[in-house]
Structures are given as structure tokens and as C-alpha cells.
Design an enzyme around this catalytic site. Structure first.
Site, PDB file in Angstrom:
ATOM      1  N   ASP A  23      74.687  97.388  51.649  1.00 38.73           N
ATOM      2  CA  ASP A  23      75.297  95.918  51.407  1.00 38.73           C
ATOM      3  C   ASP A  23      76.668  95.682  50.939  1.00 38.73           C
ATOM      4  OD1 ASP A  23      72.417  95.932  51.240  1.00 38.73           O
ATOM      5  OD2 ASP A  23      72.352  95.991  48.832  1.00 38.73           O
TER       6      ASP A  23
HETATM    7  N1  URA Z   1      69.810 100.295  48.568  1.00 38.30           N
HETATM    8  C1  URA Z   1      70.475  98.885  48.284  1.00 38.30           C
HETATM    9  O1  URA Z   1      69.815  98.321  47.520  1.00 38.30           O
HETATM   10  N2  URA Z   1      71.356  98.563  48.840  1.00 38.30           N
HETATM   11  C2  URA Z   1      72.155  99.411  49.528  1.00 38.30           C
HETATM   12  O2  URA Z   1      73.343  98.920  50.241  1.00 38.30           O
HETATM   13  C3  URA Z   1      71.947 100.558  50.205  1.00 38.30           C
HETATM   14  C4  URA Z   1      70.413 100.912  49.617  1.00 38.30           C
END
Ligand code: URA
Length: 248
Positions: free
Chosen positions: A106
Site C-alpha cells: 500500500d
Molecule cells: N497488507 C496490507 O494491509 N497492506 C500492505 O501493504 C501489505 C499487506
């Protein structure tokens, strides 16, 4: 795969000299192809058949590039984006246009991200049948306790009904009361559902406020890399990742 390319492109892709430098070095007779001095940098070589030397050193052709990036917050895991900086913008490479991130973190997640132009390796690392472990550190608003370990191990039913595979939860610090409701955990998952860690934590009543990926298969984030920094993977690291399940 054999490729025919200009000498200056070859040497710059192999990180030996820029195109401008290659022109100068060639004029000075420092570059040979199959033992013959080549004075022009636009000379075409076949990466399979021709042996290129620079100052007597043989330059082997490497088709693929592999980087470990410590992804900073605020950049997106994409190759191009109209609004945000991408992880590829952080990499200085002659082959930038071929590079892509292996999977996604993310925008606000930091930590280990592999960047490569090797589609086969990326595909195998992301394949759901391979179950490559991904380990994250999360700081959580909310109280995570020993009881949650079992629930993670059994697999969770997320708020939208999605079932997760068994995951490992380790508690580093458990918030205990109203004055300290921040917990710190490490979570290992073997799948990669959208926002998976955040949704798993939400499922047990917490909210992720910081998320960092620590490892992917055998590959651990190099602690010497600060956020935004990257380095090439070593031969051993690449071999381990290619080794089927990514485990050493
Ligand atoms: N899980 C999440 O919620 N975000 C990420 O970036 C990776 C794994």
C-alpha cells in the site's frame, strides 16, 4: 536469450560506463570485442556470441536486474501513475522502462519490495500455489493479546466474509489499558489479499497505524537500507528466490 545491441547500450546496461563514456573509452582502444579493439560505440554485438572486454576484463551479459527496495511511505507500487511517485521512479537504471515491482505494498506501507525485469521469477513468487511467506511488522491501535494468536493460526473470517489461510502472529508488545492501547506485532502470511494485514487486524478490533514488510520467502530486508534506498540482490539471494519456494 540472445540479443543484438549497440556496444554503448550493452556497457551502460551492465553498469560499466555511460553511453558518452563508452564513446571515449572506445576511441582510446580500451574496449575489445572478441579480442579485436572496437573504436566505435555504435558497433553491434550479439550478447550470446560476442565476448566484450573493458580494460581486459570480460563483461558478462546479464539479462535481468534484481533490486531490493526499502519502500518509503507516499510512493505507489506501480510502474506509472498520474498523481504519485512510483517505486520505479526511485531506481536509477538504464533499464528502467522494463522494471516493475513484484507485487504491491500500500502507499503508506514501508519495507521490502523486490523490483526486477524478470517476469518468470515475479510470477513464481506471487503464485498463490507457492505459498511464499511474507512477514510484516505492524503497530496497531488496539489491544492484541495471546488469544488472537490462535485465531490467526486457525484463519480468520474477514469482515466481508473472506477466509484467510493460517497466519502466524507474534506479539512484540501488547497494549494493556486505556493509557497505552498501542500494540506491536509481527505477522506472517502466505497469501496476498488486498490490504490483507490491515483487514486481519481490523477483524480482531484493531487499526494498523504503521506497517512494514520485513521479508518475502528467504529474502530479508537489509537493515542497512534506509527508507527510499535500494541495492542489487546478491547472486545467493537471487538463487534462493529462484529455488522454487523462495525459502533457503
Ligand atoms: N497488507 C496490507 O494491509 N497492506 C500492505 O501493504 C501489505 C499487506
Amino acid at each position: 536469450m540472445s540479443k543484438v545491441m549497440r556496444l554503448d547500450k550493452f556497457l551502460s546496461e551492465m553498469g560499466i560506463a555511460s553511453r558518452k563514456e563508452t564513446k571515449e573509452y572506445a576511441k582510446k582502444g580500451r574496449i575489445k570485442v572478441n579480442d579485436a579493439i572496437v573504436k566505435s560505440s555504435d558497433y553491434k554485438i550479439d550478447t550470446d556470441k560476442d565476448i566484450v572486454t573493458f580494460d581486459g576484463r570480460t563483461i558478462a551479459y546479464e539479462q535481468f536486474e534484481y533490486y531490493m527496495l526499502n519502500k518509503p511511505a507516499g510512493v505507489v507500487s506501480a510502474t506509472v501513475d498520474n498523481n504519485d511517485r512510483t517505486v520505479i521512479d526511485l531506481i536509477d537504471s538504464e533499464r528502467k522502462k522494463d522494471l516493475f515491482p513484484v507485487g504491491r505494498l500500500d502507499k503508506d506501507t514501508v519495507g521490502l519490495l523486490i523490483i526486477t525485469n524478470d517476469g518468470e521469477l515475479a510470477h513464481s513468487l506471487l503464485s498463490p500455489v507457492k505459498h511464499i511467506d511474507k512477514k510484516y511488522f505492524a503497530r496497531v491501535e488496539g489491544i492484541i493479546t495471546e488469544e488472537h494468536i490462535k485465531r490467526f493460526k486457525e484463519g480468520l473470517k474477514l469482515k466481508d466474509g473472506t477466509l484467510t489461510k493460517p497466519a502466524q502472529l507474534e506479539i512484540i508488545k501488547s497494549g494493556n489499558d486505556k493509557s497505552d492501547n498501542i500494540s506491536e506485532v509481527e505477522i506472517t502470511i502466505c497469501e496476498g489479499k488486498y490490504h490483507q494485514i490491515k483487514r486481519m487486524i481490523a477483524c480482531v478490533g484493531g487499526k494498523v497505524i504503521y506497517l512494514k514488510r520485513l521479508s518475502m520467502g528467504s529474502l530479508k530486508l537489509d537493515e542497512n537500507l534506509r527508507e527510499g534506498e535500494y541495492r542489487r540482490l546478491t547472486e545467493d539471494e537471487i538463487k534462493c528466490l529462484q529455488n522454487g519456494n523462495g525459502e533457503q
